[in-house]
Design a protein around this motif. Structure first.
Motif, short mmCIF file in Angstrom:
data_model
loop_
_atom_site.label_atom_id
_atom_site.label_comp_id
_atom_site.label_asym_id
_atom_site.label_seq_id
_atom_site.Cartn_x
_atom_site.Cartn_y
_atom_site.Cartn_z
N LEU A 208 -19.61 -65.10 15.38
CA LEU A 208 -19.23 -65.01 16.50
C LEU A 208 -18.50 -65.85 16.96
N ILE A 209 -17.37 -65.73 17.90
CA ILE A 209 -16.74 -66.61 18.48
C ILE A 209 -17.17 -66.67 19.95
N PHE A 210 -17.66 -67.80 20.44
CA PHE A 210 -18.06 -67.71 21.81
C PHE A 210 -16.73 -68.12 22.96
N GLY A 211 -16.88 -67.61 23.90
CA GLY A 211 -15.92 -68.26 25.30
C GLY A 211 -16.50 -69.42 25.65
N THR A 212 -15.75 -70.29 26.45
CA THR A 212 -16.33 -71.55 27.05
C THR A 212 -17.40 -71.38 28.05
N MET B 120 -19.37 -76.69 27.08
CA MET B 120 -18.66 -75.72 26.03
C MET B 120 -19.49 -74.49 25.74
N GLY B 121 -18.80 -73.83 24.98
CA GLY B 121 -19.51 -72.47 24.38
C GLY B 121 -20.00 -73.00 23.04
N LEU B 122 -20.59 -71.98 22.26
CA LEU B 122 -21.23 -72.46 20.93
C LEU B 122 -20.47 -72.44 19.93
#
Lengths: 115, 114
Positions: free
Chosen positions: A103-107, B41-43
């Protein structure tokens, strides 16, 4: 490279109002997740969206996925203070035409619901 | 079920020290993951594993190592800690993509490197 952008980054809203958080991503994917994080806590799964047009609802939250537009929305209806948290979308990286669970997460979007 | 557990909850390291962050899950999940979350921030994915004996790099693997000798455990090793590794580390687990891919997260380890 997959990039995931959320907006707004910060949202202050009054109780009882409606609003939408947007999650845009840059490459093809048909799996998207929404998570909630309370301050100092871990992530809690809210929604799993597995196909174009998927719509899921739980209480005052509704999430949808448009894979052609590469856009997911998290709609908040009649906000209450208990919804105050940070909300993350996360997009699955596809490989060889299939999902990977990477997964790539948003901020994140910090939501503050004011009485 | 305890779900995903992580130890320690907090740790302060000096620059150059090493440590292992422990992660255990009791849901019989094949897939396990390590993420880091920097403030505001996100992960970001550090490493992941699709089963015992199989690991692969994520977005930010430099400075870390992992191993997966059992289905339940997925430790993260930090060698030669640096201030840039100050972060909150989350472990997660899930079934494979075709069997319901929701990731379940542990409570996190807050690490400070000074």
């Amino acid at each position: 490279e997959l990039k995931v952008e959320q907006n707004p980054l910060f949202l202050s809203m009054q109780e009882g109002k409606n609003y939408t958080i947007y999650c845009n991503y840059s490459t093809t994917s048909d799996r998207l997740y929404w998570y909630r994080q309370d301050p100092g806590k871990s992530l809690e799964s809210l929604f799993v969206l597995l196909s174009n047009g998927a719509v899921k609802q739980e209480g005052r939250l509704m999430a949808s996925l448009d894979t052609k537009a590469r856009l997911s929305t998290l709609h908040i209806t009649a906000a209450v203070h208990d919804l105050s948290a940070t909300y993350f979308c996360a997009v699955d990286i596809r490989r060889n035409g299939g999902a990977t669970n990477k997964l790539i997460f948003g901020t994140g979007t910090l939501l503050a619901v004011q009485p | 079920n305890a779900g995903v557990t992580q130890t320690p909850k907090f740790r302060i390291l000096k620059i150059g020290q090493s440590m292992t962050l422990q992660c255990t899950q009791d849901m019989n999940h094949n897939y396990m993951y390590w993420y880091r979350q920097d403030p505001g921030m996100g992960l970001k994915l550090i490493y992941y594993s699709v089963g015992a004996g199989i690991t692969d790099k994520g977005e930010v693997p430099n400075g870390y190592n992992v191993s997966r000798s059992t289905t339940e455990d997925f430790p993260l090793r930090l060698e030669l800690a640096a201030p840039s590794q100050t972060s909150v580390y989350f472990c997660a687990s899930s079934y494979p993509p075709g069997q319901g891919s929701e990731q379940y997260f542990g409570p996190g380890t807050r690490l400070t490197v000074t």
